[in-house]
Enzyme design. Sequence first.
Site, PDB file in Angstrom:
ATOM      1  N   ASP A   1      49.851  35.670  49.113  1.00 25.17           N
ATOM      2  CA  ASP A   1      49.693  35.160  47.753  1.00 25.17           C
ATOM      3  C   ASP A   1      50.760  34.104  47.458  1.00 25.17           C
ATOM      4  O   ASP A   1      51.066  33.305  48.317  1.00 25.17           O
ATOM      5  CB  ASP A   1      49.698  36.314  46.733  1.00 25.17           C
ATOM      6  CG  ASP A   1      51.023  37.058  46.690  1.00 25.17           C
ATOM      7  OD1 ASP A   1      51.737  37.106  47.718  1.00 25.17           O
ATOM      8  OD2 ASP A   1      51.357  37.606  45.624  1.00 25.17           O
TER       9      ASP A   1
ATOM     10  N   GLY B   1      57.300  36.821  48.090  1.00 20.91           N
ATOM     11  CA  GLY B   1      57.840  36.184  46.894  1.00 20.91           C
ATOM     12  C   GLY B   1      58.973  35.226  47.174  1.00 20.91           C
ATOM     13  O   GLY B   1      59.193  34.264  46.426  1.00 20.91           O
TER      14      GLY B   1
ATOM     15  N   GLY C   1      58.695  40.461  46.907  1.00 19.53           N
ATOM     16  CA  GLY C   1      58.794  41.212  45.667  1.00 19.53           C
ATOM     17  C   GLY C   1      59.247  42.639  45.917  1.00 19.53           C
ATOM     18  O   GLY C   1      59.283  43.104  47.057  1.00 19.53           O
TER      19      GLY C   1
ATOM     20  N   GLU D   1      51.480  40.231  54.499  1.00 20.47           N
ATOM     21  CA  GLU D   1      50.764  41.042  53.514  1.00 20.47           C
ATOM     22  C   GLU D   1      49.549  41.766  54.069  1.00 20.47           C
ATOM     23  O   GLU D   1      49.207  42.859  53.597  1.00 20.47           O
ATOM     24  CB  GLU D   1      50.354  40.160  52.326  1.00 20.47           C
ATOM     25  CG  GLU D   1      51.512  39.755  51.424  1.00 20.47           C
ATOM     26  CD  GLU D   1      52.315  38.582  51.938  1.00 20.47           C
ATOM     27  OE1 GLU D   1      53.326  38.229  51.303  1.00 20.47           O
ATOM     28  OE2 GLU D   1      51.941  38.015  52.999  1.00 20.47           O
TER      29      GLU D   1
END
Length: 360
Positions: A149, A118, A69, A141
């Site tokens: 995630d 992402g 992202g 992350e």
Amino acid sequence: MADAAEPEITFERRGAVGIATLVRTKALNALTLPMVTALHRQLRAWADDPAVTRVAVRGSGGRAFCAGGDIRRIHALGQAGRLAEVMEFWREEYLLDAFVKTFPKPYVALIEGIVMGGGVGISLHGDVRVAAESYSFAMPETGIGFFPDIGATYALPRLPGRTGAYLALTGSRIGAGDALQVGLATHAVRAADFEAVLDGFARGGDIAATLADFAAAPSDSGPLVAERTTIDACFCADTVTAILERLDAAARDGSDFAARTAATIRTRSPTSLTIALAQMRRGPSLSFAQAMRAEFRLCARVMRGRDFYEGVRAVIVDKDNRPAWQPATLEAVDAAAIEAAFVDADDATPRFDGSEGPRP
């Protein structure tokens, strides 16, 4: 951000295949909210179009499929106190991932270069993941005060042995050889042959047969194969502290890999590490939708905290690589609050069952 006159994502129907191409080349095709919304809307249109019998997603530029992202943008919004906009991005991204997971037609990701965060969300949950020779996967992350995630709670614990826990906690990169061995990638094809593969898809032929026509020898495997015994022995422990103790013991017995891995983990956010291990322990018993709901609750908690903003500052903005994590130790992390996020309460969290999101 890209110039307003330039698209960040493009769509094409070529015969039987719908093709989505990420074109934020200078930003390694990192996802923005408009890209997420546009891709979700187009996928829904293709799902309803009988002329499209399969879809393919790819990146442009050769360096990356998608590096995740738009973290700089999210960081800036959060720092400005615009948390509603921050959570809008995460919600829409997770809704897109849920639709990819439930997409009713064959979904193929053609992955050249970096695939992180992402980018993993819009590739891993599809049917087919084609790795080019430059494929480089990571979920980094924990190094920026966040957590793996985009459905990692569901996907990583289902990898063989404890390889998912290793990837989640360390954020280490792996290549195509390892990815094929553990199922993160399903096929290997040279990047130079991607256009020919798309032409084959366009003719409506069998997807597996088309990929077999262009199959390439995968690159050599790396640590997930070579160090599998050490990974499984160390990352099966119930706490991050215990994992580190096992790695330290293996290092004393002469494992350079264990020593490097322990050193890497000790640079990560203690809160992020605790979350990541909870994901790996809880994930096997959760459905995909339940995992996404837990991640959305965890995301809301992290976005109200400090470590994400400090981690992005240290790694991406200032690049001093000296984050000051709070809390600074594993012992000081509120593990009970993290565990509470996995209770699937009847709250306002989206369902993440593939039914929600923008319409064509």
